[in-house]
Design an enzyme around this catalytic site. Sequence first.
Site, short mmCIF file in Angstrom:
data_model
loop_
_atom_site.label_atom_id
_atom_site.label_comp_id
_atom_site.label_asym_id
_atom_site.label_seq_id
_atom_site.Cartn_x
_atom_site.Cartn_y
_atom_site.Cartn_z
N THR A 73 0.86 -1.17 0.00
CA THR A 73 0.00 0.00 0.00
C THR A 73 0.90 1.22 0.00
O THR A 73 2.00 1.16 0.53
CB THR A 73 -0.84 -0.05 1.29
OG1 THR A 73 -1.82 -1.06 1.14
CG2 THR A 73 -1.50 1.27 1.63
N ARG A 106 -14.65 -6.65 0.47
CA ARG A 106 -13.82 -6.31 1.64
C ARG A 106 -13.18 -4.91 1.46
O ARG A 106 -12.61 -4.59 0.44
CB ARG A 106 -12.74 -7.36 1.80
CG ARG A 106 -11.83 -7.16 3.01
CD ARG A 106 -10.55 -6.45 2.64
NE ARG A 106 -9.65 -6.33 3.79
CZ ARG A 106 -8.58 -5.55 3.80
NH1 ARG A 106 -8.27 -4.83 2.76
NH2 ARG A 106 -7.82 -5.47 4.87
N GLY A 112 -0.68 -1.89 6.81
CA GLY A 112 -0.65 -3.10 7.64
C GLY A 112 -1.96 -3.84 7.47
O GLY A 112 -2.74 -3.53 6.57
N1 ASP Z 1 -3.90 -1.62 5.04
C1 ASP Z 1 -4.19 -2.19 3.74
C2 ASP Z 1 -5.50 -2.93 3.78
O1 ASP Z 1 -5.76 -3.61 4.75
C3 ASP Z 1 -3.15 -3.15 3.28
C4 ASP Z 1 -1.76 -2.62 3.26
O2 ASP Z 1 -1.36 -1.79 4.07
O3 ASP Z 1 -1.01 -3.07 2.40
O4 ASP Z 1 -6.24 -2.87 2.82
#
Ligand code: ASP
Length: 310
Positions: free
Chosen positions: A176, A204, A228
């Site tokens: 992300t 989701r 995260g």
């Molecule tokens: N926080 C993001 C999510 O749960 C994923 C990530 O940080 O890569 O969609």
Amino acid sequence: MKPYSIVIHGGAGTLVKGLMTTELETKYKAALERALEAGYIVLKNKGSALDAVEISVKLLEDTPLFNAGRGAVFTAEGTHEMDAAIMDGSNLKAGAVSLVTGIKNPISLARDVMQKSYHVFLAGEGAMEFAKGNGYSIESPDYFYDEVRYQQWQGIKDSTTFQLDHSVKKDGKFGTVGAVACDANGNVAAATSTGGMTNKKWGRVGDSPMIGAGTYANNATCAISCTGSGEYFIRGVVAYDVSCLMEYKGMTLQEAASEVIHHRILKIGGDGGLIAVDAMGNIAMPFNTEGMYRGYKTSKGNGEIAIYKD
Ligand code: ASP
């Protein structure tokens, strides 16, 4: 002129030294450097924190290296559903989109939601309708196809597992993306963009587009972008929690950011990190994983691009 600074991230996770080739590491660092520099130049030219975070995130969305925009992970249906949010700390205005497909730069769409609609958060078909109405072209799935991400998905597609793409312990692509900045007028802004988690289904949605969870900005406290396992960051209301610890408990940016990442979110089992700035240009980049793609640059002449804990 007040001190200004920018911080970016490209995801936190199981990034262990030695598991990545030098060549790939160089590519990641170059992509982070490009995005950081583009945002920094905006600040240097007395531009706004909002413009700076948008341009940095756009550049990160344009590279297939990160899990956002072009590099977004595969859903259980083999599609790409992206989430993004942006917030302006000078007026607490915010815009967010979720479950959008075919959009090259979801962060710009989020900004348009903030500036061209009466709403804060648009999702799915409605968000797509808004995008089309505002002249966005819809890219074909080929634009988002990437062999590494496809293989990540193939590995788990017939299971009920869904996973953070940063947590695969092999050469791969992570992350992300996000940016936070403080400009020379003392205004702060935050932006986050993601493809979410590999093999996700049922519409989701993670923390990234949720104001207060993955993204938050307020001149009175700080600007935050998280990365995260989103489910924990939503339950921990992480970005707003950092702001609250500063506002209600008088903690510094460093203290508040570290308290949330190293204590509060860990208590409920959450893995990840965040980037933060306050209106004085101070920065923080705590994470409780092995690594986080990150970089920062300040008008005081400090800067760094890093991946591992070190
Ligand atoms: N926080 C993001 C999510 O749960 C994923 C990530 O940080 O890569 O969609």
